[in-house]
Scaffold this motif. Structure first.
Motif, PDB file in Angstrom:
ATOM      1  N   ARG A 314      54.245  40.869  53.323  1.00 28.55           N
ATOM      2  CA  ARG A 314      53.938  41.803  52.900  1.00 28.55           C
ATOM      3  C   ARG A 314      54.881  42.857  53.447  1.00 28.55           C
ATOM      4  O   ARG A 314      55.435  43.994  53.129  1.00 28.55           O
ATOM      5  N   ARG A 348      57.977  38.569  45.494  1.00 33.28           N
ATOM      6  CA  ARG A 348      56.694  39.128  45.288  1.00 33.28           C
ATOM      7  C   ARG A 348      55.841  37.478  45.308  1.00 33.28           C
ATOM      8  O   ARG A 348      54.654  37.735  45.376  1.00 33.28           O
ATOM      9  N   ARG A 349      56.306  36.690  43.953  1.00 29.59           N
ATOM     10  CA  ARG A 349      56.284  36.225  43.156  1.00 29.59           C
ATOM     11  C   ARG A 349      55.191  34.704  44.261  1.00 29.59           C
ATOM     12  O   ARG A 349      54.505  33.711  43.702  1.00 29.59           O
ATOM     13  N   GLU A 352      52.353  35.450  45.859  1.00 28.46           N
ATOM     14  CA  GLU A 352      51.080  35.676  45.337  1.00 28.46           C
ATOM     15  C   GLU A 352      51.213  34.268  44.969  1.00 28.46           C
ATOM     16  O   GLU A 352      49.401  34.151  44.188  1.00 28.46           O
ATOM     17  N   ARG A 355      46.806  30.953  47.926  1.00 26.86           N
ATOM     18  CA  ARG A 355      46.306  32.053  49.002  1.00 26.86           C
ATOM     19  C   ARG A 355      46.346  32.203  49.944  1.00 26.86           C
ATOM     20  O   ARG A 355      45.942  30.813  50.689  1.00 26.86           O
TER      21      ARG A 355
END
Length: 364
Positions: A314, A348-349, A352, A355
């Motif tokens: 990130r 970014r996807r 996501e 987890r």
């Protein structure tokens, strides 16, 4: 290039592990039991004990439901073929024309959908009854159909008592897909670390084929789900099964996103284009973001990832976004930044999808 003895041995061992040893042992055991039952069967049926193991082998499948399906379809096909032969024998003597007739009629039933892959037994059974059972077709049909039915039942019982749950092959397929995704992301990053945009040939050389590994994973997932139905071992391995299914789904989503990233870079950031998608100011930051994403995928099992690796990915992605903003301030047009924005969205996807292990613990 020569292959060392150690590599050859490892290759042979890998091929040997992929052989269906468990299914072979179950089929052999069921066939032996069925033959013994057929041999001690009273009456004319005892003269044809080999039809019982035939039924066991025909019914055998790697899954419980598959074995039940094979057993039902094969028995129906055999009895249907026998009925065709009996009806023909009532009005015609066994001749070449009679054989042609029962084979032709039986072949028309081969493709009936409700018989599945066992429809091929219709003309085979019809020919057996017509030729081998010519002297006493009713007695032969009783022995043939009855013993194959008993053998099929023995085969189904063998699978029910000793079912397979191929979690190992499914896990291996998941690992292969994850390895392909990691390799593809790193290849993309390395391609962007050069002095200029890669050529079409250079992009092609760095492109991994994700689809074959992805299809093998899908097939392995479907097999293990099918094998889990009516499987007494499912309860004991339920957690592993659910984990594998979720891993496969997550990796499938990531594969689609990585494939889109690959196509986007190949088309937009290529030598010879009048306007490249990233340019020298964004290529290094994009490469770092792709490498961080590869490290993230490598840190987990496809379902969960290391929280530290996720935080690092990130942070690296945020650095790419900051660099895009800096380039925009430098009076670049929005069209020039379309590729960079699409890359950010895809990364970014990907972030996501799995987890972190911290999130997993919080859900428990």
């Amino acid at each position: 290039m020569s292959v060392s003895p150690a590599e050859r041995t490892a290759h042979l061992r890998a091929r040997a592990r992929r052989l269906p040893w468990g299914l072979a042992l179950r089929a052999a055991g069921a066939g032996a039991v069925a033959f013994w039952v057929g041999a001690v069967f009273p009456g004319p049926a005892g003269e044809f004990p080999y039809y019982a193991p035939l039924g066991a082998v025909v019914a055998m499948s790697s899954t419980v439901m598959g074995s039940v399906r094979n057993a039902v379809q094969s028995i129906v096909s055999i009895w249907l073929g026998s009925a065709i032969a009996l009806a023909t024998a009532m009005v015609m003597a066994p001749t070449a024309w009679t054989a042609a007739l029962v084979i032709g009629v039986g072949t028309m039933a081969v493709n009936w959908r409700w018989l599945g892959g066992m429809g091929q037994w219709v003309p085979t059974a019809a020919l057996f009854v017509l030729i081998i059972g010519a002297d006493d077709p009713v007695a032969f049909v009783s022995a043939y159909g009855g013993l194959t039915l008993i053998g099929a039942a023995i085969g189904v019982v063998a699978i029910v008592l000793f079912p397979q749950l191929p979690l190992g092959p499914a896990e291996e397929a998941i690992r292969d897909v994850r390895a392909e995704v990691i390799a593809q992301l790193r290849q993309l990053a390395f391609a962007l670390q050069g002095d200029g945009p890669p050529t079409e040939t250079q992009w092609s050389d760095r492109r991994n084929q994700l689809e074959p590994a992805l299809q093998r994973m899908r097939d392995a997932r479907e097999l293990v789900l099918d094998a889990s139905r009516a499987n007494r071992r499912r309860a004991h391995h339920q957690a592993v099964l659910e984990s594998q299914v979720e891993q496969a789904r997550t990796l499938e989503r990531v594969c689609v996103l990585v494939e889109h990233l690959t196509q986007l870079l190949e088309e937009e950031e290529r030598a010879g284009n009048d306007l490249v998608g990233l340019g020298p100011r964004l290529r290094p930051a994009t490469a770092r973001a792709l490498l961080a994403l590869a490290d993230l995928v490598e840190s987990g099992d496809g379902r969960t990832v290391d929280p530290g690796a996720k935080a690092a990915a990130r942070e690296t992605l945020a650095g790419l976004v900051d660099q895009i903003h800096a380039v925009r301030v430098g009076h670049s047009s929005d069209d020039e930044l379309f590729t960079a924005g699409s890359i950010v969205t895809n990364i970014r996807r990907c972030l996501e999808s799995p987890r972190s292990t911290d999130d997993e613990e919080a859900l428990r």
